[in-house]
Write a protein that holds these residues in place. Structure first.
Motif, PDB file in Angstrom:
ATOM      1  N   TYR A  23     -39.619 -33.585  -0.668  1.00 53.13           N
ATOM      2  CA  TYR A  23     -38.914 -33.571  -1.943  1.00 53.13           C
ATOM      3  C   TYR A  23     -39.256 -34.745  -2.838  1.00 53.13           C
ATOM      4  CZ  TYR A  23     -36.156 -30.129   0.511  1.00 53.13           C
ATOM      5  OH  TYR A  23     -35.770 -29.032   1.213  1.00 53.13           O
ATOM      6  N   LEU A  64     -35.120 -24.383  -5.905  1.00 54.99           N
ATOM      7  CA  LEU A  64     -36.533 -24.624  -6.209  1.00 54.99           C
ATOM      8  C   LEU A  64     -36.974 -23.821  -7.431  1.00 54.99           C
ATOM      9  CD1 LEU A  64     -37.975 -24.650  -2.575  1.00 54.99           C
ATOM     10  CD2 LEU A  64     -37.641 -26.621  -4.086  1.00 54.99           C
ATOM     11  N   LYS A 112     -32.364 -33.934  -1.162  1.00 53.59           N
ATOM     12  CA  LYS A 112     -32.495 -32.987  -2.263  1.00 53.59           C
ATOM     13  C   LYS A 112     -31.117 -32.673  -2.835  1.00 53.59           C
ATOM     14  CE  LYS A 112     -34.600 -29.774  -4.771  1.00 53.59           C
ATOM     15  NZ  LYS A 112     -35.529 -30.134  -5.853  1.00 53.59           N
ATOM     16  N   VAL A 294     -41.684 -19.567  -4.820  1.00 54.86           N
ATOM     17  CA  VAL A 294     -41.286 -20.780  -4.096  1.00 54.86           C
ATOM     18  C   VAL A 294     -41.442 -20.617  -2.587  1.00 54.86           C
ATOM     19  CG1 VAL A 294     -39.777 -21.709  -5.879  1.00 54.86           C
ATOM     20  CG2 VAL A 294     -38.859 -20.045  -4.261  1.00 54.86           C
TER      21      VAL A 294
END
Length: 497
Positions: A23, A64, A112, A294
């Motif tokens: 991330y 995402l 995240k 993603v």
């Protein structure tokens, strides 16, 4: 960005969509604030079951997409039972926002900020908040995680009405199962003429969409909801899917690390491994997010991926949990790093699983090695207590298919027989109060357990139990194989004394 997969698991030019997500730099962030100052997404995915796995898996994938600028979908979530009250309250206080910590086998931790869940719905017995979202025409997907035991299906995919909560839902007294809950939600949607909707299982259940559909159809027939059943057949789809990410139950230490790394006092923080995978059959009647952008693999048939995951990962996970518990380990990584237990798991996959699943679009030997590496991640601290649970559904669901295929091919079951033998010893110790944690098993029948542990020959009684072995119960080849394996389990335990 997405790094290349750790290993190319698929043969030829077909690549798996199993990614490890780094991330980037850790950033301090404040809950609330600017993350809501945007135009609302067009469509909603309503998720039933706001547990750790959903928040570390499906919610991350949508996040995402949001990070790429695609905010055309949002998540709303709630529970069918008054579960996880503290987590729900924390999420509501934080406007659905939370921090996901991921950790690699090498110990690298990343953080995240997840804000894809924009509505957290409080539970009430009538599911009024969930009904409101389900009846909205812009809600196009209802997904759910209720564990494999939450479908109440026997080996013939028939609803098992020995469970009080299922019977209570059939009588209309409650709506606490996935079937009773969805009956209430879809009646509201039908009444609002809100249009077609996809019903998506995200559980470790073989052919999860198809089996859910069979269970739901039976449930609606038993409740006499014939008009709703007709509507469901015309207005819903139930794609099969395979999901994968090891996500332990959050501990206080996770929140402490999150605060130290980000400055955020996050009451809903959780952690997972960095590996993640999702394979879905592309059958959505009301549209879907662009998950393929993603890393989600959208396919026509999920079965090869699903079967490999259930037998190589899920069954092996149980093997390590049961074996580790029997010799005093608390965590999965301890058993995975134990030479004897690792050899036990490796032999099960290599000797008995790979031969019956070949040919396969996945490189099963590489997949085996990746799985065992993931289980060895000492930073996850995944407990045997979590993984050992629900043996009465895992043995027939995850392990029995390999035994069945080996016997059909007139091949030995020496390696796979170790898994039921380990579970038998686990049950014997459970009844003697020698298991060091509270064992949870939704499908475990106390009469079944008593018959096994009180029998003159527990192995024979165990192998005669149809709850565990279905049509193979009493098969002499099964009994012989498990008797031999049970002797090896006793020798394995004795070697540790």
């Amino acid at each position: 960005f997405l790094r290349q997969p750790l290993l190319q698991l698929a043969k030829g030019t077909i690549e798996t969509q199993a990614f490890f997500f780094p991330y980037g730099p850790v950033c301090a962030c404040q809950l609330g604030g600017d993350h809501r100052r945007r135009s609302m997404p067009t469509f909603t995915q309503l998720h039933l079951g706001l547990g750790s796995f959903h928040r570390a898996h499906q919610a991350l994938y949508l996040q995402l997409l949001h990070d790429q600028g695609d905010r055309s979908w949002e998540l709303a979530g709630g529970n069918l039972r008054p579960d996880m009250v503290q987590v729900v309250e924390a999420l509501q206080a934080q406007e659905g926002r939370y921090t996901l910590e991921t950790v690699t086998p090498q110990g690298q931790r990343t953080y995240k900020d997840i804000s894809s869940i924009t509505k957290v719905i409080s539970w009430d017995a009538q599911l009024s908040g969930l009904k409101e979202v389900a009846a909205d025409p812009n809600t196009r997907i209802i997904s759910f995680t209720v564990t494999e035991a939450g479908y109440y299906l026997d080996s013939q995919n028939k609803l098992d009405q020995s469970f009080k909560d299922l019977v209570s839902d059939i009588k209309g007294e409650t709506c606490c199962t996935i079937y009773g809950g969805l009956k209430v939600l879809l009646e509201a949607r039908k009444g609002a003429s809100a249009g077609p909707i996809t019903l998506m299982s995200c559980d470790n259940l073989r052919s999860n969409g198809a089996r859910f559909s069979k269970g739901f159809t039976q449930f609606l027939e038993l409740t006499g909801a014939h008009d709703l059943l007709s509507w469901v057949k015309s207005n819903t789809s139930t794609p099969n899917a395979m999901v994968d990410r090891i996500t332990p139950r959050p501990t206080a230490e996770v929140a402490e690390r999150v605060k130290a790394a980000t400055g955020v006092d996050d009451k809903a923080a959780l952690m997972s491994e960095d590996f993640i995978q999702w394979v879905i059959e592309d059958e959505f009647v009301g549209g879907r997010p662009a998950w393929e952008k993603v890393g989600v693999e959208m396919v026509k048939d999920v079965m090869p991926y699903e079967e490999a995951k259930i037998r190589l990962l899920n069954a092996t996970h149980s093997c390590i949990a049961w074996a580790g518990t029997l010799v005093g380990y608390n965590y999965i990584h301890e058993g995975s790093l134990d030479k004897d237990i690792r050899e036990m798991a490796h032999a099960y996959i290599t000797d008995d699983v790979i031969p019956v699943l070949s040919p396969c679009p996945l490189d099963l030997e590489k997949y085996r090695d990746v799985v065992l590496e993931r289980f060895s991640n000492s930073n996850i601290l995944d407990t045997n207590a979590r993984v050992a649970m629900d043996g009465y559904s895992k043995l027939p669901g995850f392990i029995l298919p390999t035994i069945r295929q080996r016997l059909e091919r007139d091949e030995p079951i020496k390696s796979v027989a170790m898994l039921p033998a380990l579970f038998l010893e686990f049950l014997l110790r459970l009844k003697r109060d020698k298991i060091p944690f509270k064992y949870e098993d939704q499908l475990m029948d106390q009469e079944s357990v008593s018959n096994i542990v009180q029998a003159a020959n527990p192995v024979v009684a165990f192998c005669n139990d149809r709850l565990l072995f279905n049509e193979l119960a009493g098969d002499e080849r099964l009994i012989s194989g498990v008797e031999d394996a049970f002797s090896r389990v006793q020798a394995f335990i004795s070697s540790r004394l």
